[in-house]
Design an enzyme around this catalytic site. Structure first.
Site, PDB file in Angstrom:
ATOM      1  CG  ASP A 135      -6.321  -2.857  -4.481  1.00 36.80           C
ATOM      2  OD1 ASP A 135      -7.254  -2.276  -3.892  1.00 36.80           O
ATOM      3  OD2 ASP A 135      -5.145  -2.447  -4.485  1.00 36.80           O
ATOM      4  CG  HIS A 185      -5.024  -2.252  -0.833  1.00 36.41           C
ATOM      5  ND1 HIS A 185      -4.443  -1.670  -1.940  1.00 36.41           N
ATOM      6  CD2 HIS A 185      -4.612  -1.519   0.238  1.00 36.41           C
ATOM      7  CE1 HIS A 185      -3.721  -0.626  -1.555  1.00 36.41           C
ATOM      8  NE2 HIS A 185      -3.795  -0.518  -0.243  1.00 36.41           N
ATOM      9  CB  SER A 204      -0.963  -0.040   1.191  1.00 38.21           C
ATOM     10  OG  SER A 204      -1.909   1.000   1.114  1.00 38.21           O
TER      11      SER A 204
END
Length: 435
Positions: A360, A413, A176
């Protein structure tokens, strides 16, 4: 009575030395029996006066800690505790998803821990994340570039206290928002190895999952991703392409046609779980929610017995929060594009694994593919499926700059959506094998 000041000074020295040098954790509340791996927690002081105290969890490899790689794991946010990775993505423990009854939530062993083949430092950063704190009020607002320097200093000091790991192959890793920090950190370490810092860190490469890389690109690829996933109609997609001209999230307020179309797009997607469009967008306080263990984490880690077991400094922080900067602490995002760092690291010859959960919506795999393509490196191995037990687990491609790109089929994600597949991918790559 005259000896009291000396005793106090001695006590303070012992406390400070104990915290700074790290402490072995053999038992954790919620887990039955002794831990089946070696866990150390502690603080490393940053700065000339060491007023910044960065907290870490260190887990030795379960295979051969003397020779296995040493990884640094950074969670995203910015400002999310690294225990997110440890307990939800790639660590040897996980919270059991059981209705909270007022007692300490239970922990269970996992089968997908990256510590089966690597030593891992899970670091709480920036200052204020997790159990990391400052002894004095901060003068400067924490920032991407500032944290890169802090983490580099952390690694130098940590290795000076753990010299037995100085020769292990070192990899920086995260997911991330760490996509902004890790590439810059790799460049910082690489420069430091030549300019200032002895002994050098045995830097070999880096690993990033669904990395935020260039905000504008990451966001704009949500539209073609949504179309490819059948979240928006062909008609809306063609109209929004025509009237927005590829700029969907920083729209000129005078372009009313584009603004209306973007509004229609949000009507189709806002009720989705953007971290994995296959998973329900549910309330984490509900036991039926896939992410219910996040709710349990707050009860577990704020229990006094847990904090004592982790050797958390009692005067450091009050209530622990999983992610702090999103809520209450200022942070300067002064790296808005990490592509140049990837380019520099490629020139320096470092290996890299970039993986994307293919469902994602926050950082679509299309965005990651686009910036990798912009590096203009030739393809060594063409697009192909990678397999686990004769089943397709994702797709992969390798490039001449020692970069491997891989998708994880059905994941989102973060690795928690497909932890077993992500572990096997990691294990193959870190061992130098084809996926």
């Amino acid at each position: 009575m005259k000896s009291t000041p000396k005793l106090l000074l001695l006590l303070l020295f012992i406390i400070n030395h104990h915290v700074d040098s790290g402490s072995i954790v053999k038992f954790l509340p919620g887990f039955e029996g002794p831990l089946p791996f070696e866990l150390e927690t502690g603080y490393i002081g940053i700065g000339e006066e060491e007023d910044v105290q960065l907290f870490y969890y260190f887990i030795k490899s379960e295979r051969n800690p003397k020779e296995d790689p040493l990884l640094l794991w950074l969670s995203g946010g910015p400002g999310c505790s690294s225990i997110t990775g440890l307990l939800f993505e790639n660590g040897p423990l996980a919270l059991k998803s059981k209705v909270y009854n007022g007692s300490v939530p239970s922990l269970v062993s996992t089968t997908y821990s990256w510590t089966k083949t690597a030593n891992i430092i899970f670091l709480d950063q920036p200052i204020g994340a997790g159990f990391s704190y400052s002894r004095i009020p901060l003068i400067d607002t924490p920032s991407d570039t500032g944290e890169v320097k802090n983490i580099h200093e952390f690694l130098q000091k940590w290795l000076s206290k753990h010299p037995q790991f100085s020769s292990n192959p070192f990899y920086a890793s995260g997911d991330s928002y760490s996509g902004m920090i890790v590439p810059a950190l790799v460049q910082e370490i690489s420069k430091g190895n030549y300019i200032c810092c002895k002994p050098p860190i045995n830097l070999q490469g880096y690993i990033l999952g669904n990395p935020i890389t260039y905000f504008e690109v990451d966001q704009n690829y949500r539209i073609p991703f949504s179309h490819g996933m059948a979240l928006i109609s062909d008609e809306l997609y063609e109209s929004i392409r025509r009237d927005c001209k590829g700029n969907y999230f920083n729209v000129d307020p005078r372009n009313t046609k584009c603004l209306k179309l973007v509004e229609e797009y949000h009507k189709c997607t806002d009720e989705l779980n953007e971290f994995n469009i296959l998973s329900p967008d549910c309330d984490t306080t509900s036991p039926d929610c896939f992410l219910y263990p996040y709710y349990l984490l707050g009860y577990w880690i704020n229990d006094e017995s847990v904090r004592d077991a982790l050797h958390v400094n009692k005067s450091s922080i009050g209530k622990w929060e999983r992610c702090t900067y999103q809520n209450r602490i200022p942070y300067n995002k002064d790296i808005n594009n990490s592509i140049p760092y990837h380019m520099n690291n490629s020139i320096s010859g470092y290996r890299s694994l970039i993986y994307s959960g293919d469902h994602d919506l926050v950082v679509p795999f299309l965005a990651t593919q686009a910036w990798i393509k912009s590096l203009n490196y030739s393809i060594i191995h063409e697009w192909r499926p990678w397999m686990i037990k004769d089943q397709i687990a994702g797709y992969t491609r390798t490039y001449s700059n020692k970069m491997t790109f891989a998708t994880v089929k059905g994941s989102g994600h973060t690795a928690e959506y497909k932890p077993n597949e992500t572990f096997i991918m990691f294990q193959r790559w870190i061992s130098g094998h084809d996926l």
